[in-house]
Design an enzyme around this catalytic site. Structure first.
Site, PDB file in Angstrom:
ATOM      1  N   LYS A  47     -74.228 -82.879  75.953  1.00 51.65           N
ATOM      2  CA  LYS A  47     -74.825 -84.208  76.062  1.00 51.65           C
ATOM      3  C   LYS A  47     -73.751 -85.243  75.803  1.00 51.65           C
ATOM      4  O   LYS A  47     -72.805 -85.008  75.047  1.00 51.65           O
ATOM      5  CB  LYS A  47     -75.948 -84.371  75.030  1.00 51.65           C
ATOM      6  CG  LYS A  47     -76.954 -85.451  75.365  1.00 51.65           C
ATOM      7  CD  LYS A  47     -77.944 -85.000  76.413  1.00 51.65           C
ATOM      8  CE  LYS A  47     -79.050 -86.030  76.627  1.00 51.65           C
ATOM      9  NZ  LYS A  47     -80.074 -85.550  77.560  1.00 51.65           N
TER      10      LYS A  47
ATOM     11  N   GLY B 276     -93.916 -94.827  75.536  1.00 51.58           N
ATOM     12  CA  GLY B 276     -92.689 -94.916  76.328  1.00 51.58           C
ATOM     13  C   GLY B 276     -93.032 -95.147  77.787  1.00 51.58           C
ATOM     14  O   GLY B 276     -93.592 -94.253  78.446  1.00 51.58           O
TER      15      GLY B 276
ATOM     16  N   GLY C  95     -90.926 -95.778  80.328  1.00 46.26           N
ATOM     17  CA  GLY C  95     -89.767 -95.636  81.198  1.00 46.26           C
ATOM     18  C   GLY C  95     -90.118 -94.837  82.434  1.00 46.26           C
ATOM     19  O   GLY C  95     -91.296 -94.665  82.776  1.00 46.26           O
TER      20      GLY C  95
ATOM     21  N   VAL D 203     -89.903 -91.540  83.120  1.00 43.02           N
ATOM     22  CA  VAL D 203     -90.693 -90.330  82.878  1.00 43.02           C
ATOM     23  C   VAL D 203     -92.112 -90.695  82.474  1.00 43.02           C
ATOM     24  O   VAL D 203     -93.086 -90.133  82.987  1.00 43.02           O
ATOM     25  CB  VAL D 203     -90.021 -89.447  81.808  1.00 43.02           C
ATOM     26  CG1 VAL D 203     -90.929 -88.261  81.469  1.00 43.02           C
ATOM     27  CG2 VAL D 203     -88.665 -88.942  82.291  1.00 43.02           C
TER      28      VAL D 203
END
Length: 366
Positions: A91, A191, A193, A195
């Site tokens: 990552k 969230g 966003g 996704v």
């Protein structure tokens, strides 16, 4: 004069952290002209080259960025293994406010650092990153996935991540309620966003009672208007009774303070590293009677999508078929919990680590 004693202590702490988590390599990337400060963490390459996205975030301090990179890269090792793909875990994090510092030059400079690893790490988009950003990185290195479809890439991985979370959520519902139908279930998606938006689309089609929350009001409003959803203010998320809580933003939302307030049957979301303390909060979730679908188990759709791009034989039908298997794997994990009297997190980690060990031993025999 350089404070060498401070540096020595910092290095000692960093190597201890690497040893505790079995990391192979950490690369610190600094470029003063562009303002780039990045960390590439390579956790494990037994199954193949490390793969994991790059996120850009305005971290409070550099130690938080290091901690995030270490946690996220280890999570990618587990995610890639349990997804059944031949990739290790890595990552990258870029420190800074994306709205202020992100530009072509910075992304291309980052690409040069990725290129210096000679294929040990393949990057893709993550938080505050887009396929356009990956185009810039790709100008400097071939070790990029998640490129636009117009360039022969797999495109945005978000729909596949959302589909995997949806499959995992349905499996959790099957375990908790005896049916995998989400119709009428109250589901709070934290969230808004990419996704989170795609996940809401899937849940709305199944007539779930969806609520949305995000620290950015405009993002939550956009999704809410599309599906006529209730918006939950960020400070009310954990006080809102719901059957399924779906964290799809940043990690560590399952902590002592928030867990005390939570009123839900299931936790199933896309965010990485949802447990603030992997062991302690895993146990606390189970004690509270909440069924937890481990994040790295159910959010592997996106990495599966970019992995097939890396292999050079990507097609949507193949990816969706592979991601759909998350449903069966999640049920397998829940069954293991019953048989071995353990938690879903522990069972999923064991399953992922066993595959790494088995394949590693197989390679040694060649």
């Amino acid at each position: 004069m350089i404070a060498t004693e401070h540096i020595d202590k910092t290095n000692e702490s960093l190597f201890s952290s690497m040893a505790d988590t079995n990391h192979e390599q950490i690369v610190f990337c600094h470029d003063e002209p562009t303002g780039l400060k990045a960390i590439i963490a390579i956790h494990n390459t037994v199954l193949g080259p490390s793969m994991g996205g790059t996120r850009m975030w305005h971290y409070t301090n550099e130690q938080d960025a290091i901690t995030d990179a270490l946690r996220l890269s280890r999570g990618m090792t587990l995610k890639n293994s349990i997804a059944g793909i031949n990739a290790g875990g890595g990552k990258a994090v870029i420190i800074g406010d994306a709205s202020q510092i992100k530009n072509e030059t910075l992304m291309r400079r980052f690409g040069q650092f990725v290129n210096s690893l000679n294929g040990k790490y393949y990057t893709a988009e993550d938080v505050n990153m887009t396929t356009r950003d990956m185009e810039y990185v790709h100008m400097e290195t071939p070790y990029v996935t998640g490129l636009p479809e117009s360039m022969g890439g797999a495109g945005d991985p978000s729909p596949y991540t959302a589909f995997g979370v949806y499959m995992g959520m349905k499996a959790a519902a099957k375990k908790a309620y005896g049916s995998d139908s989400l119709t009428g279930k109250r589901i709070l998606v934290q969230g808004a966003g990419n996704v989170g938006g795609y996940l809401v689309d899937l849940l709305a089609k199944e007539a779930a009672v969806v609520m949305i929350s995000d620290i950015f009001e405009n993002k939550a409003s956009s999704i809410a208007q599309k599906h006529n959803l209730e918006i939950i203010p960020p400070d009310k998320v954990y006080k809102t009774p719901t059957e399924i809580y779906s964290p799809c933003a940043l990690g560590a939302t399952i902590n002592d303070e928030m867990l005390h307030l939570m009123d839900c049957d299931i936790i199933a979301g896309a965010a990485n590293n949802q447990l603030h303390d992997e062991i302690h909060h895993d146990q606390e979730v189970s004690k509270k009677g909440i069924l937890y679908a481990p994040d790295f188990l159910i959010n592997g759709g996106g990495i599966t999508n970019v992995y097939y791009e890396y292999e050079g034989n990507h097609n949507k039908e193949r990816v969706l078929a592979q991601v759909e298997k998350i449903y069966d794997t999640t049920l397998k994990v829940f069954k293991t919990c019953e048989d071995e009297n353990t938690t879903p997190q522990a069972a999923a980690i064991h399953l992922a680590e066993k595959r790494i060990k088995d394949i590693g031993n197989l390679k040694l025999r060649n």
